[in-house]
Motif scaffolding. Structure first.
Motif, PDB file in Angstrom:
ATOM      1  N   THR A 109       0.979  -1.355   0.044  1.00  0.00           N
ATOM      2  CA  THR A 109      -0.022  -0.120   0.174  1.00  0.00           C
ATOM      3  C   THR A 109       0.640   1.255  -0.092  1.00  0.00           C
ATOM      4  OG1 THR A 109      -1.760  -1.362   1.329  1.00  0.00           O
ATOM      5  CG2 THR A 109      -1.953   1.235   1.086  1.00  0.00           C
ATOM      6  N   ILE A 110       1.787   1.304   0.921  1.00  0.00           N
ATOM      7  CA  ILE A 110       2.750   2.422   0.821  1.00  0.00           C
ATOM      8  C   ILE A 110       3.362   2.542  -0.468  1.00  0.00           C
ATOM      9  CG2 ILE A 110       5.028   3.169   1.747  1.00  0.00           C
ATOM     10  CD1 ILE A 110       4.132   1.960   4.306  1.00  0.00           C
ATOM     11  N   LYS A 111       3.668   1.542  -1.125  1.00  0.00           N
ATOM     12  CA  LYS A 111       4.527   1.567  -2.448  1.00  0.00           C
ATOM     13  C   LYS A 111       3.407   2.150  -3.484  1.00  0.00           C
ATOM     14  CE  LYS A 111       6.680  -1.086  -5.896  1.00  0.00           C
ATOM     15  NZ  LYS A 111       7.179  -2.497  -6.465  1.00  0.00           N
ATOM     16  N   ALA A 112       2.187   1.512  -3.344  1.00  0.00           N
ATOM     17  CA  ALA A 112       1.306   1.989  -4.513  1.00  0.00           C
ATOM     18  C   ALA A 112       1.000   3.438  -4.286  1.00  0.00           C
ATOM     19  CB  ALA A 112       0.006   1.218  -4.302  1.00  0.00           C
ATOM     20  N   ALA A 113       0.877   3.934  -3.055  1.00  0.00           N
ATOM     21  CA  ALA A 113       0.589   5.435  -2.796  1.00  0.00           C
ATOM     22  C   ALA A 113       1.952   6.277  -3.314  1.00  0.00           C
ATOM     23  CB  ALA A 113       0.233   5.694  -1.317  1.00  0.00           C
ATOM     24  N   ALA A 114       3.092   5.882  -3.022  1.00  0.00           N
ATOM     25  CA  ALA A 114       3.971   6.472  -3.418  1.00  0.00           C
ATOM     26  C   ALA A 114       4.326   6.760  -5.217  1.00  0.00           C
ATOM     27  CB  ALA A 114       5.393   6.031  -2.882  1.00  0.00           C
ATOM     28  N   GLU A 115       3.444   5.734  -5.645  1.00  0.00           N
ATOM     29  CA  GLU A 115       3.595   5.954  -7.102  1.00  0.00           C
ATOM     30  C   GLU A 115       2.274   6.586  -7.601  1.00  0.00           C
ATOM     31  OE1 GLU A 115       3.758   1.702  -8.118  1.00  0.00           O
ATOM     32  OE2 GLU A 115       6.175   1.847  -7.543  1.00  0.00           O
ATOM     33  N   THR A 116       1.393   7.158  -6.884  1.00  0.00           N
ATOM     34  CA  THR A 116       0.244   7.675  -7.272  1.00  0.00           C
ATOM     35  C   THR A 116       0.509   9.193  -7.164  1.00  0.00           C
ATOM     36  OG1 THR A 116      -0.827   5.748  -6.465  1.00  0.00           O
ATOM     37  CG2 THR A 116      -2.265   7.932  -6.803  1.00  0.00           C
ATOM     38  N   LEU A 117       0.163  10.080  -8.507  1.00  0.00           N
ATOM     39  CA  LEU A 117       0.275  11.451  -8.264  1.00  0.00           C
ATOM     40  C   LEU A 117      -1.011  11.972  -7.199  1.00  0.00           C
ATOM     41  CD1 LEU A 117       0.977  12.154 -11.780  1.00  0.00           C
ATOM     42  CD2 LEU A 117       2.440  12.740  -9.804  1.00  0.00           C
ATOM     43  N   ILE A 118      -0.743  13.116  -6.777  1.00  0.00           N
ATOM     44  CA  ILE A 118      -1.689  13.770  -6.096  1.00  0.00           C
ATOM     45  C   ILE A 118      -2.754  14.583  -6.803  1.00  0.00           C
ATOM     46  CG2 ILE A 118      -2.161  15.575  -4.501  1.00  0.00           C
ATOM     47  CD1 ILE A 118       0.423  15.246  -2.965  1.00  0.00           C
ATOM     48  N   ASP A 119      -2.403  15.039  -7.989  1.00  0.00           N
ATOM     49  CA  ASP A 119      -3.326  15.441  -8.877  1.00  0.00           C
ATOM     50  C   ASP A 119      -2.567  15.401 -10.184  1.00  0.00           C
ATOM     51  OD1 ASP A 119      -4.975  17.120 -10.646  1.00  0.00           O
ATOM     52  OD2 ASP A 119      -5.063  18.557  -9.315  1.00  0.00           O
TER      53      ASP A 119
END
Length: 82
Positions: A26-36
């Motif tokens: 989950t941490i890895k997926a979030a770190a690869e997801t742009l805020i906007d």
């Protein structure tokens, strides 16, 4: 906030490992997801994770807007670790 619970219905010897792997992924997926996506200069999503293992109590709380809740020292400790 997001809370996940494992090992409630069927005993799983590896429940702690499963939660740790879920947290890592989950941490890895979030770190690869742009805020906007329209403003990439804002950077990527950053999340914190805490988890704990132990007994919990669950129940439905409320009359007008009933909600399922999980409480106990295990939940409080995991929230503080986050």
């Amino acid at each position: 906030a997001y809370m996940a619970v494992t090992n409630l219905v069927h005993h799983q010897e590896d429940h702690a490992l499963r939660v740790a792997q879920f947290a890592r992924d989950t941490i890895k997926a979030a770190a690869e997801t742009l805020i906007d996506v329209d403003k990439p200069d804002l950077g990527y999503v950053n999340i914190r994770v805490g988890f704990n293992s132990g007994p919990v109590v669950s129940n439905v709380v409320g009359n007008r807007n009933p909600k399922f809740t999980i409480i106990g020292d295990t939940v409080n400790c995991a929230a503080r670790m986050e």
